[in-house]
Each structure stands twice: as C-alpha cells, then as structure tokens.
Design a protein around this motif. Structure first.
Motif, PDB file in Angstrom:
ATOM      1  N   ASN A 228      20.658  26.984  -9.591  1.00  0.00           N
ATOM      2  CA  ASN A 228      20.150  25.970  -8.658  1.00  0.00           C
ATOM      3  C   ASN A 228      18.707  25.602  -8.995  1.00  0.00           C
ATOM      4  O   ASN A 228      18.338  24.421  -8.974  1.00  0.00           O
ATOM      5  N   LEU A 229      17.889  26.602  -9.292  1.00  0.00           N
ATOM      6  CA  LEU A 229      16.484  26.340  -9.641  1.00  0.00           C
ATOM      7  C   LEU A 229      16.372  25.545 -10.940  1.00  0.00           C
ATOM      8  O   LEU A 229      15.525  24.651 -11.054  1.00  0.00           O
ATOM      9  N   ARG A 230      17.220  25.858 -11.902  1.00  0.00           N
ATOM     10  CA  ARG A 230      17.204  25.087 -13.151  1.00  0.00           C
ATOM     11  C   ARG A 230      17.597  23.638 -12.899  1.00  0.00           C
ATOM     12  O   ARG A 230      17.010  22.713 -13.473  1.00  0.00           O
ATOM     13  N   ALA A 231      18.568  23.421 -12.024  1.00  0.00           N
ATOM     14  CA  ALA A 231      18.972  22.055 -11.690  1.00  0.00           C
ATOM     15  C   ALA A 231      17.840  21.318 -10.983  1.00  0.00           C
ATOM     16  O   ALA A 231      17.590  20.137 -11.273  1.00  0.00           O
TER      17      ALA A 231
ATOM     18  N   ASP B  20      15.937  18.002 -12.387  1.00  0.00           N
ATOM     19  CA  ASP B  20      15.778  16.803 -11.560  1.00  0.00           C
ATOM     20  C   ASP B  20      14.311  16.401 -11.475  1.00  0.00           C
ATOM     21  O   ASP B  20      13.978  15.223 -11.550  1.00  0.00           O
ATOM     22  N   GLN B  21      13.426  17.385 -11.304  1.00  0.00           N
ATOM     23  CA  GLN B  21      11.990  17.105 -11.216  1.00  0.00           C
ATOM     24  C   GLN B  21      11.475  16.496 -12.515  1.00  0.00           C
ATOM     25  O   GLN B  21      10.628  15.609 -12.493  1.00  0.00           O
ATOM     26  N   GLN B  22      11.974  16.977 -13.642  1.00  0.00           N
ATOM     27  CA  GLN B  22      11.552  16.447 -14.934  1.00  0.00           C
ATOM     28  C   GLN B  22      12.135  15.064 -15.184  1.00  0.00           C
ATOM     29  O   GLN B  22      11.511  14.227 -15.820  1.00  0.00           O
ATOM     30  N   ALA B  23      13.318  14.816 -14.668  1.00  0.00           N
ATOM     31  CA  ALA B  23      13.976  13.530 -14.884  1.00  0.00           C
ATOM     32  C   ALA B  23      13.392  12.434 -13.994  1.00  0.00           C
ATOM     33  O   ALA B  23      13.413  11.258 -14.354  1.00  0.00           O
TER      34      ALA B  23
END
Length: 161
Positions: A142-145, A149-152
C-alpha cells in the motif's frame, strides 16, 4: 478540546519498532566480526535476493539513494562478494550478481538475522508472526502504491498543461 496524540497508535509503533529493529540488527552485524558493515550486509542480502537486478532496482528496494548503494557495492566488489555486469538491455546500467565467495557470508548474516528475530518475536505464536508478516507485506505494498501515486501526480499535472 483537541484529541491527545496516541504514542501507541499503529503508525508510531511501527516506526518505533522499525527503528529499534534496525539499530539491533546493526549492532548485531557490527559485533559479529563478519568484516562488513551493517549497510554492506543489508546490500549483500538484497543483492542476493534480487540476483541479476539493476543497481537502481536494488536501491529502490532498500529505500536508499543510488549513490549510497554504489558505495556499498564498490566495497562488496573489492572483497569479491558481488560482480557488476553490463545490462544487455541498457548499456548505461549494470546488473548485480553475488559470487560464490559470498555464500558463506550470506549464511552468516542470515544466522544473525534469524537469531535476532527469535529474540524479537519471543512470546509471539507462529500463527501471530505469520499474521503480522502478511499484514506488514500488505502495508508495504500500500505504501509503495501511495509513493508511486505521489510521484506520478506532478508528471500528470505537467502533462496536462
């Protein structure tokens, strides 16, 4: 009246436990006389688990900067524990492989890790340990997702201009 923060909230407990576990692992590796630093030990374990992966992928998996990883890899390479090979798909990238000379050291690091985790999980049933492990794996995913998302988000905003 604002609610008082709870230092035993799940997020705080996870952060504290991770910090304490990392410090205990570092002390254990430093005291084991293995001839490598705790950072090098972590790098070697990740390199072995991801054998044949790019340096960038290992750095991301470890959550460290590529330059930090490069320093660890330089030392491990000088000791004969890893080798860097050109990536046939990207001439700028290097693939990391552990050498047979690393096998005994990886086993020694693993022994230290298992002994530490035996102490850390004392009093916790095997079923509960597995439940915690699976829950933490889900949280990690979940944290990786969230991170992706934050990077995208900035890229999506920039593309929409």
């Amino acid at each position: 009246m604002t609610p008082r923060p709870d230092p035993d909230a799940l997020g705080f407990v996870l952060i504290d436990a991770a910090r304490l576990l990392r410090a205990a692992f570092e002390r254990r590796i430093a005291g084991a006389g293995l001839g490598i630093t705790p950072g090098e030990a972590r790098t070697l374990v990740h390199a072995a688990a991801l054998d044949g992966s790019r340096q960038l992928d290992i750095a991301q998996r470890m959550g460290i900067e590529p330059m930090t990883l490069s320093t660890y890899l330089d030392r491990l390479q000088s000791l004969g524990f890893i080798e860097r090979r050109p990536d046939p798909a990207d001439r700028r990238a290097r693939l990391i492989f552990t050498t047979p000379a690393a096998d005994a050291l990886i086993r020694d690091v693993r022994v230290e890790q298992v002994e530490l985790m035996t102490q850390v999980t004392a009093g916790i049933t095997p079923e509960d340990r597995e439940l915690v492990r699976e829950s933490l794996k889900r949280m990690r995913a979940n944290l990786r997702a969230i991170e992706e998302d934050q990077q995208a988000l900035p890229l999506a905003k920039e593309a929409g201009r």
